[in-house]
Scaffold this active site. Structure first.
Site, short mmCIF file in Angstrom:
data_model
loop_
_atom_site.label_atom_id
_atom_site.label_comp_id
_atom_site.label_asym_id
_atom_site.label_seq_id
_atom_site.Cartn_x
_atom_site.Cartn_y
_atom_site.Cartn_z
N ARG A 76 -10.29 3.82 -34.96
CA ARG A 76 -11.17 4.38 -33.91
C ARG A 76 -12.24 5.28 -34.53
O ARG A 76 -13.40 5.27 -34.11
CB ARG A 76 -10.34 5.15 -32.88
CG ARG A 76 -11.16 5.57 -31.67
CD ARG A 76 -10.31 6.12 -30.54
NE ARG A 76 -9.68 7.38 -30.90
CZ ARG A 76 -8.84 8.05 -30.10
NH1 ARG A 76 -8.53 7.57 -28.91
NH2 ARG A 76 -8.30 9.19 -30.48
N LYS A 113 -15.83 8.96 -30.04
CA LYS A 113 -15.21 10.29 -30.09
C LYS A 113 -16.12 11.17 -30.94
O LYS A 113 -15.87 11.41 -32.12
CB LYS A 113 -13.79 10.18 -30.65
CG LYS A 113 -12.89 11.30 -30.17
CD LYS A 113 -11.45 10.97 -30.43
CE LYS A 113 -10.58 12.20 -30.41
NZ LYS A 113 -10.56 12.94 -29.17
N GLU A 137 -11.20 10.00 -16.36
CA GLU A 137 -10.17 10.60 -17.23
C GLU A 137 -10.26 12.11 -17.12
O GLU A 137 -11.03 12.63 -16.33
CB GLU A 137 -10.36 10.13 -18.68
CG GLU A 137 -11.71 10.52 -19.26
CD GLU A 137 -11.90 10.04 -20.70
OE1 GLU A 137 -10.92 9.89 -21.42
OE2 GLU A 137 -13.08 9.85 -21.08
#
Ligand code: PXG
Length: 289
Positions: A50, A150, A183
């Site tokens: 990721r 991220k 989220e």
């Protein structure tokens, strides 16, 4: 504590980056939060993948192979002699000038690895469950800053956290621009209805959490029906159980949302079952050191 910066270890007081680092000046960079349990780094490959995908998306070339990065993470937890750790891996664009042009960051990325302990919520909160609120701050638009990246720019999440805190709550639900549940500030959200598990799909503009995927993995193994499906606030309010997942928080029950009681206002049966199965997975999964 020994902190890794670009291949060398520094004491906490000497672990420093330049004020010209674009990670600081612009939030230009990517990061990961990883946990180790009993000398096993949980889902390390998934976190590294990721990280490299986030970096690729913002055209930040990490000057190290994924395999070498895995070794450096393991070396850092080992050096700090931690059995259980929270590992923060930060890659910044590196030192540039005061303009935002990333091409001028000639020195290349800064690679930082910190291994420490983290306790996001007190033990009592895990037993009692969280009371959370929906906030007005909408989750970053996928077409603007994709939540899958991220990145070091977490203002979207921090603004939501401030709103939640102002409302006397520890955590916030962010909606997407259509009004669907996306989220929380540092966690994914799940609900249980009639024994089945629901969580928003990846295409909803969320970070595809590694804990989220691990919960889906253990739920499927336990033959619990799982649905990656759009969720409205109404569906959260009328759910039997609700919980959040994230590397830092792990799995935390939610018992109240926007003042509405969820189920019988206690951590749910399936929630606790999944927590147990998740804990079991952390005992067997992961890169040993
Ligand atoms: N959504 C967002 C927006 C996140 O930042 C998660 C979901 C959960 O993903 P993982 O892969 O960890 O299951 C995150 C996790 C914190 C904190 O202090 C949380 C995250 C990063 C840094 C700090 O809670 N991200």
């Amino acid at each position: 504590m020994k902190i890794y910066i670009n291949g060398k270890f520094y004491d906490k007081d000497n672990a420093k980056v330049s004020v010209f680092d674009h990670g600081l000046l612009y939030g230009d960079g990517v990061f990961e939060g990883i946990r180790s349990y009993k000398r096993r780094v949980f889902k390390l490959k998934e976190h590294i993948d990721r990280l490299y995908e986030s970096a690729h998306s913002i055209m930040l070339r990490i000057p190290m192979t994924r395999e070498a990065m895995i070794k450096e993470v393991v070396r850092t937890v080992k050096t700090n002699n931690l059995d259980d750790a929270y590992i923060r891996l930060v890659i910044t664009r590196g030192v540039g000038d005061l303009g935002l042009d990333p091409r001028k960051c000639y020195a290349g990325p800064s690679i930082i690895i910190i291994a420490d302990k983290i306790n996001l919520y007190p033990e009592a909160t895990y037993k009692k469950g969280l009371s959370i609120v929906t906030v007005a701050t909408v989750r970053n638009l996928t077409e603007a800053i994709n939540p899958q990246i991220k990145s070091l720019n977490y203002l979207n999440n921090i603004l939501a956290k401030i709103e939640a805190n102002n409302a006397g709550s520890e955590e916030a639900i962010l909606l997407d621009s259509m009004g669907y549940v996306a989220e929380c500030t540092g966690d994914n959200i799940f609900i249980v209805k009639s024994g089945q598990l629901y969580t928003p799909p990846q295409c909803m503009g969320i970070l595809r959490g590694i804990t989220r995927d691990a919960i889906l993995e253990v739920a499927r193994k336990a033959k619990i029906a799982v649905h990656e499906h759009v969720i409205t606030r109404h569906e959260v309010y009328i759910s039997d159980e609700c919980f959040l997942t994230g590397t830092a928080a792990e799995l935390i029950p939610v018992v109240r949302v926007d003042g509405r009681q969820i189920g019988d206002a206690k951590p749910g049966k399936l929630t606790l079952e999944l927590l147990k199965r998740f804990k079991d997975l952390t005992k067997t999964e992961g890169v040993k050191y």
